[in-house]
Design an enzyme around this catalytic site. Structure first.
Site, PDB file in Angstrom:
ATOM      1  N   CYS A 188       0.826  -1.222   0.000  1.00  0.00           N
ATOM      2  CA  CYS A 188       0.000   0.000   0.000  1.00  0.00           C
ATOM      3  C   CYS A 188       0.855   1.266   0.000  1.00  0.00           C
ATOM      4  O   CYS A 188       0.374   2.340  -0.328  1.00  0.00           O
ATOM      5  CB  CYS A 188      -0.925   0.010   1.207  1.00  0.00           C
ATOM      6  SG  CYS A 188      -1.916  -1.467   1.287  1.00  0.00           S
TER       7      CYS A 188
ATOM      8  N   HIS B 113      -3.840   6.738   1.827  1.00  0.00           N
ATOM      9  CA  HIS B 113      -4.147   5.449   1.206  1.00  0.00           C
ATOM     10  C   HIS B 113      -5.554   5.048   1.646  1.00  0.00           C
ATOM     11  O   HIS B 113      -5.906   5.173   2.818  1.00  0.00           O
ATOM     12  CB  HIS B 113      -3.112   4.414   1.666  1.00  0.00           C
ATOM     13  CG  HIS B 113      -3.576   3.011   1.461  1.00  0.00           C
ATOM     14  ND1 HIS B 113      -4.032   2.562   0.244  1.00  0.00           N
ATOM     15  CD2 HIS B 113      -3.684   1.958   2.322  1.00  0.00           C
ATOM     16  CE1 HIS B 113      -4.395   1.295   0.369  1.00  0.00           C
ATOM     17  NE2 HIS B 113      -4.200   0.906   1.616  1.00  0.00           N
TER      18      HIS B 113
ATOM     19  N   ASN C 216     -10.384  -0.807  -1.447  1.00  0.00           N
ATOM     20  CA  ASN C 216      -8.954  -0.634  -1.214  1.00  0.00           C
ATOM     21  C   ASN C 216      -8.200  -1.199  -2.420  1.00  0.00           C
ATOM     22  O   ASN C 216      -8.222  -2.403  -2.658  1.00  0.00           O
ATOM     23  CB  ASN C 216      -8.582  -1.375   0.076  1.00  0.00           C
ATOM     24  CG  ASN C 216      -7.105  -1.297   0.415  1.00  0.00           C
ATOM     25  OD1 ASN C 216      -6.284  -0.922  -0.413  1.00  0.00           O
ATOM     26  ND2 ASN C 216      -6.770  -1.669   1.639  1.00  0.00           N
TER      27      ASN C 216
HETATM   28  O1  UT7 Z   1      -4.480  -1.663   2.814  1.00  0.00           O
HETATM   29  C1  UT7 Z   1      -3.953  -2.653   3.620  1.00  0.00           C
HETATM   30  C2  UT7 Z   1      -4.195  -2.382   5.017  1.00  0.00           C
HETATM   31  N1  UT7 Z   1      -5.400  -3.011   5.487  1.00  0.00           N
HETATM   32  C3  UT7 Z   1      -6.161  -2.370   6.337  1.00  0.00           C
HETATM   33  O2  UT7 Z   1      -5.898  -1.235   6.650  1.00  0.00           O
HETATM   34  C4  UT7 Z   1      -7.305  -3.090   6.979  1.00  0.00           C
HETATM   35  C5  UT7 Z   1      -7.376  -2.749   8.433  1.00  0.00           C
HETATM   36  N2  UT7 Z   1      -8.382  -3.496   9.130  1.00  0.00           N
HETATM   37  C6  UT7 Z   1      -9.692  -3.297   8.937  1.00  0.00           C
HETATM   38  O3  UT7 Z   1     -10.088  -2.500   8.108  1.00  0.00           O
HETATM   39  C7  UT7 Z   1     -10.666  -4.052   9.808  1.00  0.00           C
HETATM   40  O4  UT7 Z   1      -9.937  -4.782  10.750  1.00  0.00           O
HETATM   41  C8  UT7 Z   1     -11.617  -4.969   9.024  1.00  0.00           C
HETATM   42  C9  UT7 Z   1     -12.612  -4.144   8.249  1.00  0.00           C
HETATM   43  C10 UT7 Z   1     -10.858  -5.864   8.084  1.00  0.00           C
HETATM   44  C11 UT7 Z   1     -12.392  -5.855   9.982  1.00  0.00           C
HETATM   45  O5  UT7 Z   1     -13.115  -5.061  10.896  1.00  0.00           O
HETATM   46  P1  UT7 Z   1     -13.045  -5.347  12.467  1.00  0.00           P
HETATM   47  O6  UT7 Z   1     -13.948  -4.403  13.095  1.00  0.00           O
HETATM   48  O7  UT7 Z   1     -11.594  -5.278  12.855  1.00  0.00           O
HETATM   49  O8  UT7 Z   1     -13.616  -6.804  12.579  1.00  0.00           O
HETATM   50  P2  UT7 Z   1     -12.926  -8.143  13.113  1.00  0.00           P
HETATM   51  O9  UT7 Z   1     -11.873  -8.622  12.146  1.00  0.00           O
HETATM   52  O10 UT7 Z   1     -12.508  -7.963  14.527  1.00  0.00           O
HETATM   53  O11 UT7 Z   1     -14.134  -9.134  13.053  1.00  0.00           O
HETATM   54  C12 UT7 Z   1     -15.320  -8.940  13.841  1.00  0.00           C
HETATM   55  C13 UT7 Z   1     -16.317  -9.967  13.390  1.00  0.00           C
HETATM   56  C14 UT7 Z   1     -15.774 -11.387  13.335  1.00  0.00           C
HETATM   57  O12 UT7 Z   1     -16.772 -12.265  13.736  1.00  0.00           O
HETATM   58  P3  UT7 Z   1     -16.778 -12.874  15.239  1.00  0.00           P
HETATM   59  O13 UT7 Z   1     -15.479 -13.633  15.358  1.00  0.00           O
HETATM   60  O14 UT7 Z   1     -16.853 -11.688  16.139  1.00  0.00           O
HETATM   61  O15 UT7 Z   1     -17.985 -13.744  15.235  1.00  0.00           O
HETATM   62  C15 UT7 Z   1     -15.497 -11.598  11.873  1.00  0.00           C
HETATM   63  O16 UT7 Z   1     -15.559 -12.947  11.491  1.00  0.00           O
HETATM   64  O17 UT7 Z   1     -16.776  -9.655  12.073  1.00  0.00           O
HETATM   65  C16 UT7 Z   1     -16.641 -10.829  11.253  1.00  0.00           C
HETATM   66  N3  UT7 Z   1     -16.382 -10.426   9.883  1.00  0.00           N
HETATM   67  C17 UT7 Z   1     -17.373 -10.184   9.012  1.00  0.00           C
HETATM   68  N4  UT7 Z   1     -18.712 -10.228   9.139  1.00  0.00           N
HETATM   69  C18 UT7 Z   1     -19.442  -9.923   8.045  1.00  0.00           C
HETATM   70  C19 UT7 Z   1     -15.198 -10.235   9.267  1.00  0.00           C
HETATM   71  N5  UT7 Z   1     -15.400  -9.883   7.989  1.00  0.00           N
HETATM   72  C20 UT7 Z   1     -16.747  -9.845   7.811  1.00  0.00           C
HETATM   73  C21 UT7 Z   1     -17.566  -9.556   6.706  1.00  0.00           C
HETATM   74  N6  UT7 Z   1     -18.909  -9.603   6.884  1.00  0.00           N
HETATM   75  N7  UT7 Z   1     -17.050  -9.185   5.488  1.00  0.00           N
END
Ligand code: UT7
Length: 330
Positions: free
Chosen positions: A113, A257, A287
């Site tokens: 990125c 980014h 992204n």
């Molecule tokens: O450009 C490269 C750099 N990348 C980034 O900057 C990404 C940075 N991270 C993020 O943007 C966030 O961490 C995400 C958007 C990827 C995820 O959001 P989060 O609030 O951190 O969610 P999480 O990973 O802690 O997951 C929370 C819950 C989980 O379920 P449980 O274990 O609580 O039951 C995930 O399985 O949300 C679930 N989950 C989803 N649910 C519905 C993860 N992805 C999805 C999805 N739809 N697409």
């Protein structure tokens, strides 16, 4: 002293729009979850036959036209991507062939990125020393062909989009141009966001078992990346501003980014600047990693958000981890 100026910008995004509703056909997710957690409503994914090099070609031709130069005036290509068309040679070579520019150097940059700002830094140094005069700098990515679109990969698959952004860089004739660039990396976190296979350290690089385990798909510790981005992006923006003897009160626009709308909003809060100062187009493109900054520059210009003489800040954070910022008098 010579500075590096942006002479022209170009872009290409695939025609195929993939909405959050479309994703619900392949994985357990919802429009509401994706919008709330990321700000993304839709992204563009390539159709079969379109490559990173071809998207880069379209973006490059537009950038050259906007710069008012013919393609054969380009004397160097720097291309940033984390999704090369092939393992080797670099996508820059395929782009060079497409543009019909045999003989000029074509360098691929692998800083994910942060690839666009890392590449900008290399191009800026070459232009300031007079080694090259018209550098084509491109970010191009095809994520869609390598995502796990099942529920297993939903945290990553809902984020990424395809596209290419290009700029033509040259020496400035006035006091406009790039004022400072700061680059960083910390390989301790390399496996917090990565694709493991195929890898030359694996024996073999790829096989059915690796594929069955899904080790050829991108993996991300999302929260970890999120937290680090919030710390490092404001830090590197301050560092780059300090280097150029400027402060946030001098800044007209910040183009971060486009990783996650919540990251952009929270970086603004931490910097203490208006949300309007932060540019965002993640809603429509998702992204696009190395392509996200040049695509955002292009959109900002198209929307009239960037005017001659404005002070522009570019900032990135991503896999590696890598992070970077550039200060530019537009
Ligand atoms: O450009 C490269 C750099 N990348 C980034 O900057 C990404 C940075 N991270 C993020 O943007 C966030 O961490 C995400 C958007 C990827 C995820 O959001 P989060 O609030 O951190 O969610 P999480 O990973 O802690 O997951 C929370 C819950 C989980 O379920 P449980 O274990 O609580 O039951 C995930 O399985 O949300 C679930 N989950 C989803 N649910 C519905 C993860 N992805 C999805 C999805 N739809 N697409």
């Amino acid at each position: 002293m010579t500075k590096t100026v942006f002479m022209g910008t170009g872009h290409y995004v695939p025609e195929r729009v993939v909405t959050n509703h479309d994703l619900t056909r392949w994985m357990e997710t919802s429009d509401q979850w994706i919008v709330d957690r990321t700000g993304i409503h839709e992204r563009r994914w390539v159709s079969e036959g379109m490559s990173g090099a071809e998207m880069a070609e379209h973006a490059a031709k537009e950038a050259a036209e906007k710069a008012g130069i013919s393609l054969d005036e380009i004397d160097c290509i720097v291309l940033a991507t984390l999704s090369p068309d092939h393992t080797f040679p670099g996508t820059g070579c395929f782009l060079q062939q497409r543009l019909g520019l045999p003989g000029i150097p074509a360098l691929d940059v692998r800083a994910q990125c942060s690839g666009f700002i890392y590449g900008l830094s290399v191009a800026d140094a070459w232009i300031r020393t007079g080694q090259y005069k018209r550098i084509l700098m491109v970010g191009t990515e095809v994520h869609s062909t390598g995502l796990d679109v099942s529920t297993r990969g939903r945290d990553v698959a809902c984020l990424f989009g395809d596209g290419a952004g290009a700029v033509v860089l040259g020496p400035s004739e006035d006091d406009r141009g790039i004022l400072s660039i700061k680059l960083h990396a910390d390989g301790k976190y390399a496996k917090s966001l990565w694709i493991e296979a195929p890898g030359s350290c694996l024996h073999p690089r790829i096989d059915e078992e690796l594929i069955r385990q899904g080790r050829h798909y991108p993996k991300m510790k999302g929260r970890h990346v999120f937290t680090f981005a919030l710390q490092k992006m404001p830090e590197v923006i301050h560092e780059a501003l300090h280097e150029s003897g400027l402060s946030l009160s001098d800044v007209d626009l910040i183009i971060p980014h486009q990783a996650n709308k919540r990251i952009t909003e929270q970086v603004a809060k931490q910097l203490g600047v208006d949300q309007e100062m932060m540019f965002s187009n993640i809603e429509k493109l998702g992204n696009t990693t190395a392509a996200s900054i040049p695509l955002a520059i292009y959109d900002a210009q198209r929307q009239g958000r960037l005017k001659r003489g404005d002070l522009l800040v570019l900032a990135s954070f991503g896999a590696g981890f890598t992070w970077a910022a550039a200060i530019c008098r537009w």
